[in-house]
Design an enzyme around this catalytic site. Structure first.
Site, mmCIF file in Angstrom:
data_model
loop_
_atom_site.group_PDB
_atom_site.id
_atom_site.type_symbol
_atom_site.label_atom_id
_atom_site.label_comp_id
_atom_site.label_asym_id
_atom_site.label_seq_id
_atom_site.Cartn_x
_atom_site.Cartn_y
_atom_site.Cartn_z
ATOM 1 N N SER A 281 40.113 32.301 41.266
ATOM 2 C CA SER A 281 40.552 32.539 40.032
ATOM 3 C C SER A 281 42.430 32.205 40.765
ATOM 4 O O SER A 281 42.769 31.340 41.413
ATOM 5 C CB SER A 281 41.187 34.177 40.002
ATOM 6 O OG SER A 281 42.481 34.546 39.170
ATOM 7 N N TYR B 32 43.039 42.483 43.980
ATOM 8 C CA TYR B 32 42.401 41.194 42.694
ATOM 9 C C TYR B 32 42.395 39.757 43.680
ATOM 10 O O TYR B 32 41.988 39.126 43.940
ATOM 11 C CB TYR B 32 42.700 41.361 41.146
ATOM 12 C CG TYR B 32 41.460 39.970 40.464
ATOM 13 C CD1 TYR B 32 40.684 40.630 39.842
ATOM 14 C CD2 TYR B 32 42.274 39.100 40.240
ATOM 15 C CE1 TYR B 32 39.218 39.333 39.491
ATOM 16 C CE2 TYR B 32 41.670 38.499 40.131
ATOM 17 C CZ TYR B 32 40.186 38.047 39.830
ATOM 18 O OH TYR B 32 40.281 37.505 38.864
#
Length: 323
Positions: free
Chosen positions: A198, A211
């Site tokens: 990401s 995350y």
């Protein structure tokens, strides 16, 4: 004979003659010249490839594993790989959604897809499921580690179980899947491992501490694995890591964007297409959109306060999903 013995003794003591030192220096100088030439060559090659991308290799007949295939990017990856003639193996912990993806592929008349319910965070379940796939379909030749979760709230609001689950699915699952499948790729001297990270694996963001940490880990895993695969003579197994910006899959529950026209959320269809194109072209690492790669690389050379100022100016973030 005496001279040879004397030279050996000098070498053991770290002593070298003037001629030997000159030869060593000349060798290092040649290596530096070659290194600089490679820098220049790869720099201009990268510019050339921006205008003339590498030819996309066919994936027809490849056996592609897509994790998290029941929803979002995973569903699009499975469908689009099937449209290119690949045999797709769909994994998802949600058996109903996974079966729906396979049914949609069948309705479109694409090559057969297979559905397996799998908890990718469980190493033994992963190995058992790979064994089933090998028996039913054959060796997996392309891995797309896509499954992931993204709770978005402050670190102190995360429970131990939640943090462990984030790392279990977002990071450890990559290790278990690669360990289960890589041996057959090395044996067959053919394969490709695609890890979905990401843009949060390039920049740290509030409300995303676990995350971000998990996605930074995926980038590190991919880079290190790329280097390690060189230790296997002629294995020809490739790696690609993908870092998408915020994607409209439902995981980004409370996005905030100052410049909505230029930094709008990506669609699962567009991200899946970019992933497949990067894999087929043999790209080592890309961001979606591609300009984010240059932004992140440039910002890393700036003072930290300057990077913070840019982040505040862009105003792209996720609010907590608890409020």
């Amino acid at each position: 004979m005496a001279q040879t013995h004397e030279r050996r003794e000098r070498n053991q003591k770290g002593e070298m003659s003037g001629v030997e030192q000159a030869i060593q220096i000349a060798g290092i100088a040649c290596d530096v010249v070659v290194l600089l030439f490679k820098f220049v060559y790869f720099f201009f090659e990268s510019i050339y490839r921006k205008f003339v991308p590498a030819v996309e290799e066919s994936v027809k007949g490849e056996v592609v594993l897509v994790t998290g295939a029941g929803h979002g990017i995973g569903k699009q990856l499975a469908t689009q790989y099937a449209s290119h003639g690949a045999t797709v193996v769909c994994w998802d912990i949600n058996a109903e959604n996974n079966a729906a993806t396979v049914a949609d592929i069948a309705k479109k008349g694409y090559p057969k897809a297979y559905s397996y319910s799998c908890d990718v965070s469980n190493r033994q379940v992963v190995f058992d499921t790979v064994a089933k796939v090998k028996k039913d379909v054959g060796d997996i030749t392309i891995i797309v580690n896509n499954a992931g979760i993204m709770p978005t709230h402050r670190l102190l609001d995360h429970t131990q179980q939640e943090i462990e689950r984030i790392f279990g699915i977002n990071v450890l699952a990559h290790f278990w899947i690669i360990q289960a499948i890589l041996p057959s790729m090395i044996k067959n001297k053919h394969g490709h491992i695609v890890n979905i990270s990401s843009c949060a694996g390039l920049f740290g963001l509030e409300n995303l501490v676990p995350y971000c940490a998990s996605k930074f880990a995926v980038v590190g895993l991919s880079e290190a694995l790329y280097q390690e695969l060189k230790l296997y003579p002629g294995c020809n197994v490739k790696t690609t890591v993908i870092c998408p910006y915020m994607v409209d899959t439902g995981l980004c529950k409370n996005p905030v964007m100052r410049f909505k026209s230029t930094m709008q959320m990506e669609t699962p269809e567009a991200v899946a297409a970019a992933v497949i194109s990067a894999q087929r072209r043999g790209e080592k690492a890309i961001t979606v959109p591609d300009w984010y790669f240059y932004l992140s690389t440039t910002v890393r050379t700036w003072p930290m306060n300057s990077a913070d100022a840019l982040k505040d100016f862009l105003g792209a973030r996720l609010e907590s999903d608890l409020h």
